[in-house]
Design a protein around this motif. Structure first.
Motif, mmCIF file in Angstrom:
data_model
loop_
_atom_site.group_PDB
_atom_site.id
_atom_site.type_symbol
_atom_site.label_atom_id
_atom_site.label_comp_id
_atom_site.label_asym_id
_atom_site.label_seq_id
_atom_site.Cartn_x
_atom_site.Cartn_y
_atom_site.Cartn_z
ATOM 1 N N UNK A 81 15.762 -28.271 -11.673
ATOM 2 C CA UNK A 81 17.151 -28.511 -12.073
ATOM 3 C C UNK A 81 17.538 -29.970 -11.855
ATOM 4 N N UNK A 82 18.592 -30.439 -12.543
ATOM 5 C CA UNK A 82 19.069 -31.809 -12.320
ATOM 6 C C UNK A 82 19.461 -32.033 -10.865
ATOM 7 N N UNK A 83 19.289 -33.257 -10.407
ATOM 8 C CA UNK A 83 19.566 -33.578 -9.011
ATOM 9 C C UNK A 83 21.015 -33.313 -8.641
ATOM 10 N N UNK A 84 21.937 -33.506 -9.595
ATOM 11 C CA UNK A 84 23.347 -33.291 -9.276
ATOM 12 C C UNK A 84 23.641 -31.813 -8.994
ATOM 13 N N UNK A 85 22.880 -30.909 -9.599
ATOM 14 C CA UNK A 85 23.080 -29.485 -9.323
ATOM 15 C C UNK A 85 22.600 -29.141 -7.917
ATOM 16 N N UNK A 86 21.481 -29.716 -7.518
ATOM 17 C CA UNK A 86 21.001 -29.528 -6.149
ATOM 18 C C UNK A 86 22.014 -30.078 -5.149
ATOM 19 N N UNK A 87 22.544 -31.252 -5.430
ATOM 20 C CA UNK A 87 23.542 -31.864 -4.543
ATOM 21 C C UNK A 87 24.774 -30.971 -4.417
ATOM 22 N N UNK A 88 25.233 -30.440 -5.552
ATOM 23 C CA UNK A 88 26.383 -29.540 -5.546
ATOM 24 C C UNK A 88 26.101 -28.314 -4.680
ATOM 25 N N UNK A 89 24.914 -27.757 -4.827
ATOM 26 C CA UNK A 89 24.566 -26.566 -4.054
ATOM 27 C C UNK A 89 24.549 -26.845 -2.558
ATOM 28 N N UNK A 90 23.999 -27.985 -2.152
ATOM 29 C CA UNK A 90 23.954 -28.294 -0.715
ATOM 30 C C UNK A 90 25.348 -28.432 -0.128
ATOM 31 N N UNK A 91 26.337 -28.771 -0.974
ATOM 32 C CA UNK A 91 27.707 -28.912 -0.499
ATOM 33 C C UNK A 91 28.470 -27.585 -0.470
ATOM 34 N N UNK A 92 28.076 -26.631 -1.328
ATOM 35 C CA UNK A 92 28.917 -25.457 -1.552
ATOM 36 C C UNK A 92 28.336 -24.125 -1.089
ATOM 37 N N UNK A 93 27.040 -24.045 -0.809
ATOM 38 C CA UNK A 93 26.503 -22.742 -0.390
ATOM 39 C C UNK A 93 27.151 -22.300 0.923
ATOM 40 N N UNK A 94 27.355 -20.990 1.040
ATOM 41 C CA UNK A 94 27.912 -20.398 2.245
ATOM 42 C C UNK A 94 26.925 -19.399 2.832
ATOM 43 N N UNK A 95 26.952 -19.205 4.143
ATOM 44 C CA UNK A 95 26.064 -18.201 4.744
ATOM 45 C C UNK A 95 26.483 -16.791 4.357
ATOM 46 N N UNK A 96 25.524 -15.870 4.381
ATOM 47 C CA UNK A 96 25.788 -14.480 4.027
ATOM 48 C C UNK A 96 25.020 -13.571 4.968
ATOM 49 N N UNK A 97 25.661 -12.464 5.370
ATOM 50 C CA UNK A 97 24.962 -11.440 6.153
ATOM 51 C C UNK A 97 23.688 -11.073 5.402
ATOM 52 N N UNK A 98 22.567 -11.124 6.064
ATOM 53 C CA UNK A 98 21.281 -11.083 5.383
ATOM 54 C C UNK A 98 21.040 -9.802 4.598
ATOM 55 N N UNK A 99 21.335 -9.837 3.330
ATOM 56 C CA UNK A 99 20.923 -8.818 2.366
ATOM 57 C C UNK A 99 21.446 -7.410 2.637
ATOM 58 N N UNK A 100 22.183 -7.188 3.728
ATOM 59 C CA UNK A 100 22.729 -5.861 4.031
ATOM 60 C C UNK A 100 21.630 -4.794 4.049
ATOM 61 N N UNK A 101 20.466 -5.156 4.547
ATOM 62 C CA UNK A 101 19.320 -4.247 4.478
ATOM 63 C C UNK A 101 19.525 -2.954 5.269
ATOM 64 N N UNK A 102 20.405 -2.983 6.289
ATOM 65 C CA UNK A 102 20.641 -1.778 7.079
ATOM 66 C C UNK A 102 21.809 -0.953 6.545
ATOM 67 N N UNK A 103 22.348 -1.339 5.400
ATOM 68 C CA UNK A 103 23.485 -0.637 4.797
ATOM 69 C C UNK A 103 23.006 0.693 4.195
ATOM 70 N N UNK A 104 23.728 1.794 4.439
ATOM 71 C CA UNK A 104 23.326 3.084 3.853
ATOM 72 C C UNK A 104 23.192 3.055 2.340
ATOM 73 N N UNK A 105 24.015 2.262 1.652
ATOM 74 C CA UNK A 105 23.897 2.155 0.192
ATOM 75 C C UNK A 105 22.497 1.698 -0.201
#
Length: 265
Positions: free
Chosen positions: A166-190
């Motif tokens: 991908x273009x470098x500006x998209x990588x730069x945008x991602x490094x600024x905007x990604x947020x952490x997430x509870x890992x995949x909800x693997x223990x969720x009954x669903x």
């Protein structure tokens, strides 16, 4: 983000991302005369929820479920799920099959009827090496259910696994905007429910899997393994696309989405 006219595309991002990652594709689809809604899942993008407030995969998927439920009578949507977003789309298909004209799994987790939703993630984790997530961080989050682990994607991981074509500006945008997430909800009954996705609902909706042919995070073999679990799924290939297809090959992705919408009503 929303627009008016034509078919209605609903776009769902992957792990740690948000509606922002579709910024190249949204104006292309709108220019072709279609409506587009790019959503933030809970605690992602601009969504106001905190990680500790998102206690289940259904909580995480709630923005999509609410958007599909609120669509006008007679309107049939084209749902597009990228990466982890494929599981959100699958849940919406099961709940509202009559509202979905077609579902597109874009280099995505695509579950199958009769198996747990988590099967795709379990297989992915079986295949990847222990150091796969590189410089990504595990963060302990205190919730009302007790301590949970969240994943924040690292800049080196983003550069080498997700945005390597991908273009470098998209990588730069991602490094600024990604947020952490509870890992995949693997223990969720669903995730463990083998009866959740039924042939009469989820299986009745036309599915298209788009293979990112240069994906460094989920190779072609893994993507075709998911396809083989669901005979009859249409397959499209996007040459030269890394995992973030919407950034590396936005024009090709848009053209493929337009073709799919014209085929299924």
């Amino acid at each position: 983000m929303e627009g008016g006219g034509g078919r209605h595309y609903v776009l769902v991002h992957g792990l740690g991302h948000g509606a922002w990652c579709w910024y190249r594709v949204v104006p292309m689809l709108r220019a072709a005369g279609h409506r587009v809604t790019a959503l933030d899942m809970a605690a992602s993008g601009k969504h106001p929820a905190r990680m500790d407030e998102v206690l289940s995969f259904e909580d995480y998927s709630r923005p999509l479920l609410d958007a599909v439920a609120a669509s006008p009578p007679g309107e049939r949507l084209v749902l597009v799920g990228h990466s982890l977003g494929g599981l959100c789309v699958a849940l919406a298909m099961e709940r509202f099959p009559h509202k979905v004209a077609a579902a597109v799994f874009l280099a995505a987790c695509m579950p199958c009827v009769g198996m747990p939703v988590s099967i795709t993630l379990e297989e992915l984790f079986r295949r990847i090496p222990p150091d796969f997530f590189m410089d990504s961080e595990n963060i302990v989050v205190n919730t009302i259910q007790g301590p949970r682990t969240a994943l924040l994607l690292g800049p080196k991981y983003l550069a080498e696994k997700l945005y390597d074509q991908s273009p470098e500006e998209d990588l730069t945008l991602a490094t600024m905007l990604v947020r952490p997430l509870i890992q995949y909800f693997m223990d969720d009954p669903i995730m463990k429910d083998e009866t959740l996705l039924t042939d009469g609902n989820y299986g009745s909706v036309k599915r298209v899997f788009m293979i990112a042919m240069a994906d460094s995070s989920s190779d072609e073999e893994m993507q075709r393994w998911m396809i083989d679990l669901s005979p009859g799924v249409e397959v499209e290939e996007i040459a030269g696309a890394d995992h973030t297809v919407m950034c590396s090959k936005p024009r090709e992705l848009c053209d493929a989405l337009l073709t799919i919408a014209s085929k299924y009503d």
